[in-house]
Design a protein around this motif. Structure first.
Motif, mmCIF file in Angstrom:
data_model
loop_
_atom_site.group_PDB
_atom_site.id
_atom_site.type_symbol
_atom_site.label_atom_id
_atom_site.label_comp_id
_atom_site.label_asym_id
_atom_site.label_seq_id
_atom_site.Cartn_x
_atom_site.Cartn_y
_atom_site.Cartn_z
ATOM 1 N N HIS A 29 -33.818 36.796 -111.593
ATOM 2 C CA HIS A 29 -35.131 36.278 -111.093
ATOM 3 C C HIS A 29 -35.609 34.988 -112.121
ATOM 4 O O HIS A 29 -36.133 33.956 -111.918
ATOM 5 C CB HIS A 29 -36.215 37.592 -111.073
ATOM 6 N N VAL A 55 -43.636 41.295 -102.673
ATOM 7 C CA VAL A 55 -43.730 42.373 -103.371
ATOM 8 C C VAL A 55 -42.383 42.849 -103.622
ATOM 9 O O VAL A 55 -41.476 42.755 -102.777
ATOM 10 C CB VAL A 55 -44.559 43.695 -102.349
ATOM 11 N N GLY A 56 -42.076 43.039 -104.771
ATOM 12 C CA GLY A 56 -40.646 43.175 -105.232
ATOM 13 C C GLY A 56 -41.043 42.974 -106.893
ATOM 14 O O GLY A 56 -41.915 42.716 -107.407
ATOM 15 N N CYS A 57 -39.812 42.788 -107.457
ATOM 16 C CA CYS A 57 -39.452 42.521 -108.987
ATOM 17 C C CYS A 57 -40.375 41.178 -109.330
ATOM 18 O O CYS A 57 -41.056 41.232 -110.336
ATOM 19 C CB CYS A 57 -38.236 42.629 -109.509
ATOM 20 N N HIS A 74 -45.990 43.118 -98.527
ATOM 21 C CA HIS A 74 -44.443 43.355 -98.488
ATOM 22 C C HIS A 74 -43.958 42.869 -97.184
ATOM 23 O O HIS A 74 -44.273 43.158 -96.134
ATOM 24 C CB HIS A 74 -44.152 44.767 -98.618
ATOM 25 N N GLY A 98 -37.451 38.444 -102.178
ATOM 26 C CA GLY A 98 -36.236 39.512 -102.335
ATOM 27 C C GLY A 98 -35.634 39.827 -101.061
ATOM 28 O O GLY A 98 -36.134 39.555 -99.977
ATOM 29 N N ASP A 99 -34.387 40.575 -101.026
ATOM 30 C CA ASP A 99 -33.836 40.890 -99.914
ATOM 31 C C ASP A 99 -34.547 42.100 -99.271
ATOM 32 O O ASP A 99 -34.065 42.132 -97.930
ATOM 33 C CB ASP A 99 -32.160 41.237 -100.057
ATOM 34 N N GLY A 100 -35.072 43.234 -99.727
ATOM 35 C CA GLY A 100 -35.843 44.245 -99.100
ATOM 36 C C GLY A 100 -36.894 43.525 -98.294
ATOM 37 O O GLY A 100 -37.343 43.810 -97.216
ATOM 38 N N ASP A 101 -37.518 42.584 -98.995
ATOM 39 C CA ASP A 101 -38.746 41.926 -98.625
ATOM 40 C C ASP A 101 -38.558 41.086 -97.248
ATOM 41 O O ASP A 101 -39.134 41.213 -96.276
ATOM 42 C CB ASP A 101 -39.381 41.114 -99.701
ATOM 43 N N ILE A 105 -38.172 44.673 -94.119
ATOM 44 C CA ILE A 105 -39.506 44.796 -93.731
ATOM 45 C C ILE A 105 -40.019 43.559 -93.153
ATOM 46 O O ILE A 105 -40.976 43.527 -92.188
ATOM 47 C CB ILE A 105 -40.426 45.294 -94.867
ATOM 48 N N ASN A 127 -30.053 40.152 -104.351
ATOM 49 C CA ASN A 127 -29.413 41.073 -105.379
ATOM 50 C C ASN A 127 -28.746 42.216 -104.772
ATOM 51 O O ASN A 127 -28.416 43.227 -105.589
ATOM 52 C CB ASN A 127 -30.473 41.427 -106.636
ATOM 53 N N VAL A 129 -30.043 44.938 -103.494
ATOM 54 C CA VAL A 129 -30.734 46.121 -103.857
ATOM 55 C C VAL A 129 -32.347 45.980 -103.694
ATOM 56 O O VAL A 129 -32.642 44.842 -104.067
ATOM 57 C CB VAL A 129 -30.487 46.847 -105.210
ATOM 58 N N GLY A 131 -35.021 46.373 -105.975
ATOM 59 C CA GLY A 131 -34.854 46.598 -107.269
ATOM 60 C C GLY A 131 -36.307 47.196 -108.107
ATOM 61 O O GLY A 131 -36.330 48.071 -108.724
ATOM 62 N N MET A 132 -37.259 46.578 -107.390
ATOM 63 C CA MET A 132 -38.776 47.272 -108.222
ATOM 64 C C MET A 132 -38.731 48.761 -107.951
ATOM 65 O O MET A 132 -39.537 49.557 -108.885
ATOM 66 C CB MET A 132 -39.995 46.642 -107.479
ATOM 67 N N THR A 133 -38.303 49.359 -106.617
ATOM 68 C CA THR A 133 -38.707 50.683 -106.426
ATOM 69 C C THR A 133 -37.530 51.554 -107.021
ATOM 70 O O THR A 133 -37.610 52.848 -106.616
ATOM 71 C CB THR A 133 -38.868 50.741 -104.924
ATOM 72 N N GLU B 88 -53.216 46.699 -92.379
ATOM 73 C CA GLU B 88 -52.714 46.490 -93.832
ATOM 74 C C GLU B 88 -53.240 45.232 -94.377
ATOM 75 O O GLU B 88 -53.579 44.974 -95.456
ATOM 76 C CB GLU B 88 -51.227 46.693 -93.685
HETATM 77 C C1 TPP Z 1 -45.550 48.318 -97.101
HETATM 78 C C2 TPP Z 1 -44.912 48.627 -98.373
HETATM 79 N N1 TPP Z 1 -43.725 49.395 -98.290
HETATM 80 C C3 TPP Z 1 -43.123 49.767 -99.662
HETATM 81 C C4 TPP Z 1 -43.506 49.315 -100.587
HETATM 82 C C5 TPP Z 1 -42.790 49.372 -101.823
HETATM 83 N N2 TPP Z 1 -41.872 48.586 -102.351
HETATM 84 C C6 TPP Z 1 -42.176 47.515 -103.566
HETATM 85 S S1 TPP Z 1 -41.235 46.527 -103.839
HETATM 86 C C7 TPP Z 1 -39.939 47.297 -102.659
HETATM 87 C C8 TPP Z 1 -38.729 46.640 -102.548
HETATM 88 C C9 TPP Z 1 -38.283 45.264 -103.135
HETATM 89 O O1 TPP Z 1 -37.103 44.675 -102.959
HETATM 90 P P1 TPP Z 1 -36.494 43.519 -102.783
HETATM 91 O O2 TPP Z 1 -37.311 42.750 -101.937
HETATM 92 O O3 TPP Z 1 -35.050 43.335 -102.754
HETATM 93 O O4 TPP Z 1 -37.073 42.783 -104.024
HETATM 94 P P2 TPP Z 1 -36.572 43.231 -105.610
HETATM 95 O O5 TPP Z 1 -37.372 44.140 -106.388
HETATM 96 O O6 TPP Z 1 -34.950 43.558 -105.616
HETATM 97 O O7 TPP Z 1 -36.762 41.642 -106.394
HETATM 98 C C10 TPP Z 1 -40.573 48.145 -101.834
HETATM 99 C C11 TPP Z 1 -40.048 48.960 -100.877
HETATM 100 C C12 TPP Z 1 -44.838 48.464 -100.931
HETATM 101 N N3 TPP Z 1 -45.179 47.891 -101.734
HETATM 102 N N4 TPP Z 1 -45.376 48.136 -99.499
#
Ligand code: TPP
Lengths: 255, 352
Positions: A29, A55-57, A74, A98-101, A105, A127, A129, A131-133, B88
């Motif tokens: 990052h 939302v993430g790292c 998120h 991020g990739d989860g974001d 979702i 990345n 994964v 990361g943050m959670t 939300e």
């Molecule tokens: C609605 C909602 N669901 C779950 C979360 C918990 N959450 C925080 S960060 C995250 C994942 C982030 O991962 P990524 O997008 O890959 O970013 P990274 O942290 O790896 O940079 C999740 C699931 C949240 N904040 N809000």
């Protein structure tokens, strides 16, 4: 006295604050955000750039950038960026995700912002994964990769295969620039910088949606040293996520 | 002379928003509010303003969040299932203190329910809906004129308090046509030094609701609660009807208030001194106004298109001082004046 002949080869970008980044040692990052700050300086757009943090790292990215920024729920960065850019087309807007974001979702939001050709720039940090959670499986997690929620390795039979977002975004007609690069070696970081610069330039020219995917290290959740994480990108990730430009409409193209 | 026009409630909301200075509208189709989105699709671009059909209600509310953060007047509208999806986003908007307007043209629930009128989303609207301690200002129109006026007012209110404002209507109010006078008053414009406009010649602005440093979030919450008290003091609205000598107080809002007023007149013709207290702001709730009638009132009858939601706020206000009765219908059912009257007769010992 040698001071008169010394030339600074690096100064801290104005777009970065003095706040030390709270990322783990070796995290990608920080590399990308430092590149972005330099580009914003270079283009002279600091005072009209607005970023959207995920939302993430990278949630507290606004502590590091000396620009106006918004958080987003998120996955909703593309919708928030759309709202800002539509409200004030004179601003330069980027979404950082991020990739989860982005790929889990927020899949609907990124696809539709891309398909509408929203005139903002997406920086997508892959990345592999969450990361943050705590390092859970992301849609980009490799087959057999161990994560907190795939303790025996990702089983493609039941959890699918890594999603290649650049390839998916490139199936749409609207985006003007879609590319994947990596923040690992010096040459690759230079390429990444060039792509980011181009993406902002295209936005300034009103050319629409640009998408830069950057393969980034996560030493903490890869359980590797920073150095080994860098090697891992070239050795393991790039064969699955090829670094290339999937779409480039070229400068001068309108809309 | 102001012009009288004929419109349905949904169109009246849309035109009210335009006249209230709405710069950006983001929506997603859902019955019974589609005329509103359609009107905005046609008219916003004509005024040089922004209309976007979002990919979902989730996206729409987050587009509003972005636009409101950039300092413009932004709005979304939907009906019950869609408003559930927006919760939300509303929590984030309340947390980041962004001014915006949301319209809920309620329909029958739970679940996909039906497209008939309902007031089943009262709890969701006034008690929070999303996560965390926050409040929306909730206004309940009972005519096409008020659908129009309240929407225009809502933008001023939102800006004045940096707070989301909801217009809580229902399918009947959305669909019915009435003549109305279009608003000509100019919107109040307030400075928004906090907005995302580019950090030119000033410190950067950040739109956020995440505060991870110890104690900061608690302080933010306390500040929010202080603001909510300020809103409650200044913005509580109520419409008393035939209440001066009333012994039977009907309490109802929106569509049910219209029915209650008809029943009150009918009761009076039969010698029952009935009146209606119509809460116009559902949050802040007109608790004090309601209490002010309790020395004369002998019975209260709450009428809702729900299983009994607002009745809880009436009971909280009354604190057992007077019997509180309830008549409601659910799932798209609208109470009839005959049924409400029968309940009034039963309560007042006039059962026929
Ligand atoms: C609605 C909602 N669901 C779950 C979360 C918990 N959450 C925080 S960060 C995250 C994942 C982030 O991962 P990524 O997008 O890959 O970013 P990274 O942290 O790896 O940079 C999740 C699931 C949240 N904040 N809000």
């Amino acid at each position: 006295m040698t001071t008169t002949t010394e030339k600074p080869v690096f100064t801290r970008p104005q777009t970065l604050t003095d706040r030390p980044m709270a990322y783990c040692p070796g995290c990608g990052h920080g590399i990308v955000q430092t590149l972005m700050a330099g580009i914003i300086d270079e283009l002279g757009i600091r005072e009209k750039t607005v970023g959207v943090a995920p939302v993430g790292c990278a949630v507290e990215t606004y502590n590091y950038f000396n620009i106006d920024m918004s958080e987003a729920a998120h996955g909703r960065v593309p919708a928030v960026a759309t709202g800002i850019k539509r409200a004030r087309p004179d601003l330069v807007v980027f979404g950082y995700q991020g990739d989860g974001d982005l790929a889990s979702i927020g899949l609907a939001e990124i696809m539709h912002a891309a398909n509408r050709g929203e005139n903002y720039t997406t920086i997508f940090i892959n990345n592999t994964v969450y990361g943050m959670t705590g390092g859970q499986m992301a849609p980009t997690t490799l087959a057999h990769q161990k994560t907190q929620t795939t303790p025996l390795g990702r089983d493609p039979e039941t959890t699918g295969h890594p999603m290649r977002m650049s390839e998916i975004i490139a199936t749409l007609d609207s985006p003007c620039l879609v590319a994947r690069c990596a923040a690992d070696t010096i040459p690759n970081i230079r390429k990444t910088r060039a792509l980011l610069l181009k993406a902002f330039q295209y936005q300034l020219a009103g050319q629409g949606f640009s998408f830069i995917e950057i393969l980034c290290t996560c030493p903490t959740h890869w359980h590797l040293s920073p150095k080994d994480s860098m090697d891992y990108i070239g050795r393991v990730l790039t064969p699955i996520f090829p670094c290339k430009t999937f779409r480039d409409r070229g400068a001068g193209h309108e809309g | 002379m102001s012009k009288r026009v004929l419109m349905n409630g949904n169109e009246a909301v849309a035109e009210g928003a335009i006249r209230g200075g709405c710069d950006c509208y983001f929506g997603y189709p859902i019955t019974p509010q589609n005329e509103l989105t359609a009107y905005m699709a046609m008219h916003m671009p004509r005024h040089g303003r922004v209309f976007v059909q979002a990919e979902s209600e989730v996206a729409a509310i987050n587009m509003v969040y972005g636009a409101a953060g950039a300092g413009v007047r932004a709005m979304t509208s939907s009906s019950s299932p869609g408003v559930s999806l927006k919760q939300e986003g509303l929590s984030y908007i309340a947390g980041a203190e962004l001014p915006m307007v949301i319209v809920n043209v309620q329909r029958g629930g739970p679940g996909l329910g039906n497209i008939d009128p309902s007031q089943g989303d009262y709890f969701q609207a006034v008690k929070g809906g999303g996560h965390g301690d926050y409040r929306l200002i909730v206004l309940a129109p009972d005519s096409v004129q008020e659908m129009h006026d309240f929407t225009a007012d809502a933008f001023d209110l939102a800006d004045r308090y940096r707070n989301p404002v909801m217009i809580l209507a229902d399918g009947r109010l959305g669909q019915m046509m009435e003549p109305l006078i279009l608003r000509t008053r100019e919107p109040e414009r307030v400075e928004k030094p906090w907005a995302l406009t580019g950090a030119r010649g000033r410190e950067k602005n950040i739109i956020r609701s995440y505060f991870s440093v110890d104690g900061v979030l608690e302080k933010r919450n306390e500040a929010l609660q202080t603001k909510y008290r300020r809103i409650a003091d200044a913005e509580t609205r109520v419409d008393p009807y035939l209440m001066d000598d009333a012994e039977l107080m009907l309490v109802a809002y929106g569509t049910c208030a219209r029915l209650a007023k008809a029943v009150a007149r009918d009761c009076r013709a039969a010698g029952i001194r009935a009146g209606v207290l119509r809460p116009v702001s559902l949050w802040p709730y007109p608790t004090e106004a309601l209490r002010s009638y309790l020395d004369r009132v002998k019975n209260i009858l709450v009428v809702e298109m729900s299983a009994g939601q607002m009745v809880e706020d009436v009971r909280l206000a009354v604190e057992g001082a007077v019997p509180v009765h309830f008549h409601g219908r659910m799932g798209g059912g609208v109470p009839t004046t005959a049924d409400i009257r029968a309940k009034a007769d039963e309560i007042t010992g006039r059962a026929r």
